[in-house]
Design a protein around this motif. Sequence first.
Motif, short mmCIF file in Angstrom:
data_model
loop_
_atom_site.label_atom_id
_atom_site.label_comp_id
_atom_site.label_asym_id
_atom_site.label_seq_id
_atom_site.Cartn_x
_atom_site.Cartn_y
_atom_site.Cartn_z
N SER A 209 0.83 -1.22 0.00
CA SER A 209 0.00 0.00 0.00
C SER A 209 0.85 1.26 0.00
CB SER A 209 -0.94 0.00 1.20
OG SER A 209 -0.22 -0.04 2.42
N ALA A 210 2.06 1.18 0.56
CA ALA A 210 2.93 2.35 0.60
C ALA A 210 3.25 2.87 -0.80
CB ALA A 210 4.22 2.02 1.34
N LYS A 211 3.34 1.95 -1.78
CA LYS A 211 3.65 2.38 -3.15
C LYS A 211 2.48 3.13 -3.78
CE LYS A 211 6.93 1.66 -4.96
NZ LYS A 211 8.20 2.44 -4.98
N ILE A 212 1.27 2.83 -3.35
CA ILE A 212 0.10 3.57 -3.84
C ILE A 212 0.10 4.99 -3.27
CG2 ILE A 212 -2.42 3.59 -4.02
CD1 ILE A 212 -2.29 0.56 -3.33
N ILE A 213 0.48 5.10 -2.02
CA ILE A 213 0.44 6.39 -1.33
C ILE A 213 1.55 7.33 -1.80
CG2 ILE A 213 0.67 7.48 0.95
CD1 ILE A 213 -0.64 4.90 2.11
N GLU A 214 2.67 6.78 -2.23
CA GLU A 214 3.87 7.58 -2.55
C GLU A 214 3.59 8.78 -3.46
OE1 GLU A 214 7.10 5.34 -4.12
OE2 GLU A 214 7.65 4.49 -2.16
N PRO A 215 2.95 8.62 -4.62
CA PRO A 215 2.76 9.79 -5.48
C PRO A 215 1.87 10.86 -4.85
CG PRO A 215 1.58 7.89 -6.35
CD PRO A 215 2.45 7.39 -5.25
N PHE A 216 0.92 10.46 -4.03
CA PHE A 216 0.06 11.43 -3.36
C PHE A 216 0.84 12.18 -2.28
CE2 PHE A 216 -2.70 8.19 -5.10
CZ PHE A 216 -3.71 8.94 -5.69
N ALA A 217 1.74 11.46 -1.60
CA ALA A 217 2.58 12.09 -0.58
C ALA A 217 3.49 13.15 -1.20
CB ALA A 217 3.41 11.04 0.15
N HIS A 219 2.72 15.14 -3.33
CA HIS A 219 1.91 16.34 -3.56
C HIS A 219 1.29 16.85 -2.27
CE1 HIS A 219 2.31 16.33 -7.94
NE2 HIS A 219 2.31 15.02 -7.84
N GLY A 220 1.88 16.48 -1.15
CA GLY A 220 1.49 17.05 0.14
C GLY A 220 0.33 16.38 0.83
N LEU A 221 -0.09 15.20 0.35
CA LEU A 221 -1.21 14.49 0.95
C LEU A 221 -0.70 13.34 1.82
CD1 LEU A 221 -3.45 14.30 -2.26
CD2 LEU A 221 -3.42 16.08 -0.52
N THR A 222 -1.54 12.88 2.72
CA THR A 222 -1.19 11.73 3.55
C THR A 222 -2.13 10.58 3.21
OG1 THR A 222 -2.67 12.46 5.33
CG2 THR A 222 -0.36 13.20 5.43
N GLY A 223 -1.71 9.36 3.57
CA GLY A 223 -2.53 8.21 3.23
C GLY A 223 -2.44 7.12 4.27
N TYR A 252 -9.07 -0.51 0.90
CA TYR A 252 -9.09 0.87 0.41
C TYR A 252 -7.86 1.59 0.90
CZ TYR A 252 -14.03 -0.23 -0.23
OH TYR A 252 -15.19 -0.83 -0.59
N ILE A 253 -7.49 2.61 0.18
CA ILE A 253 -6.48 3.58 0.61
C ILE A 253 -7.20 4.92 0.77
CG2 ILE A 253 -4.29 4.68 0.11
CD1 ILE A 253 -4.05 1.66 0.39
N ILE A 254 -7.08 5.49 1.95
CA ILE A 254 -7.69 6.79 2.20
C ILE A 254 -6.59 7.86 2.14
CG2 ILE A 254 -9.03 8.23 3.78
CD1 ILE A 254 -10.58 5.84 2.72
N ILE A 255 -6.73 8.76 1.20
CA ILE A 255 -5.80 9.88 1.03
C ILE A 255 -6.43 11.13 1.62
CG2 ILE A 255 -4.54 11.27 -0.65
CD1 ILE A 255 -3.63 8.36 -0.60
N ARG A 256 -5.66 11.87 2.41
CA ARG A 256 -6.23 13.06 3.08
C ARG A 256 -5.42 14.32 2.78
NH1 ARG A 256 -8.14 12.26 9.12
NH2 ARG A 256 -9.45 13.97 8.41
N LYS A 257 -6.12 15.42 2.71
CA LYS A 257 -5.49 16.73 2.61
C LYS A 257 -5.65 17.43 3.95
CE LYS A 257 -5.19 20.72 -0.48
NZ LYS A 257 -5.69 21.29 -1.75
N SER A 258 -4.56 17.90 4.51
CA SER A 258 -4.62 18.49 5.85
C SER A 258 -5.52 19.71 5.87
CB SER A 258 -3.22 18.87 6.34
OG SER A 258 -2.62 19.78 5.45
N ALA A 259 -6.19 19.89 7.00
CA ALA A 259 -7.15 21.00 7.13
C ALA A 259 -6.42 22.34 7.23
CB ALA A 259 -8.01 20.77 8.36
#
Length: 259
Positions: A209-217, A219-223, A252-259
Motif C-alpha cells: 500500500s505504501a507504493k500507492i500512497i507515494e505519489p500522493f505524498a 503532492h502534500g497528501l497523507t494516506g 481501500y487507501i484513504i488519502i487526506r489533505k490536511s485541514a
Amino acid sequence: MTQDIESFRADLKEYFNILEERDPDAELSPAGNWRMSCFENGVSLAKLVASDYFPLESKVVYDAAGAWGGHAYAFALNGPTCYISDLIDHRYEDLLKFVRSHKLNVHPFLADCLKIPLPEESCDVVIGLELVEHIPSVEDFAAEVARVLRPGGVCIISTPAKLKSVYEGEPHYGIKGLALLPFKLQGPIARGIFRKSYPYPIERQYLRSAKIIEPFARHGLTGESIVTGRWARIAESKPFLQGLVKQCFWRYIIIRKSA
C-alpha cells in the motif's frame, strides 16, 4: 438520507434492467448486477466517510471513474452534490433522467481524470475506485487530486492487492494464482493460455500500500490503508501482524489533505 434507500434500491435495479433490455452489455449482464454491486459498495463508503471524517450533507463529491453511476448514487442519497466523469459515455442522457426523477444532485460529464475540469479546492471527497492500475500516470492523477481537494478532504482509492489476488483470483481475468507471475507475463498468459480477455489496459499492480500512497505524498497528501473482512479480524486479533496486513491486504487507501 434524503430518501428511503430500500425504495431507491428497487428503482435503481429496475433502471439497470431497462438499460440491459435496451442495449445488452457485458458490464451490465445479468440484470445490472455489477452496477448494483457498485451501488452497495458506495453505500458502505458513504457510511465510512460520514462516520470517520465528516457529514456528507452539502458537501461536494467527485467520482473520477464514474461509469454507470453506482457509487455516486449512493453518496448522493446523503445530500451532497456529486460529479462523475468517465472517458466513455455510459448512457449519461438516461442517467440524468433517472437522477432528476429522484431529485438527486448528480452531474455526469466526459473527462480525463488526469485533467479534472473542476476548480481548485472544490471537492470534499474524490472517489478513485479500481482506477490507478489503469491510468497512464498515477503521478498526474495525484497532482489533480491534491489540486481539487479542499483542506480536510479525502480521496478514496481502491486497486487490487497483489497478494490477495493470488488466492482470490486476479480480478481482471479471474484466474487464481495468476498474480504469482511477474506482472508483465500475467496478461499474455491469461489471454494466450486461459483465453481470458479484459477490455482496458492494465498498467501496474501493487504489492504494498505504501507504493500507492507515494505519489500522493509527493503532492502534500497523507494516506492510510483500510482493511476489511477477515484481514481486519486478523489484524485486530494479532496486533503484531497489523503492519503487514495493512501493507499487503488493504481494501481501500484513504488519502487526506490536511485541514
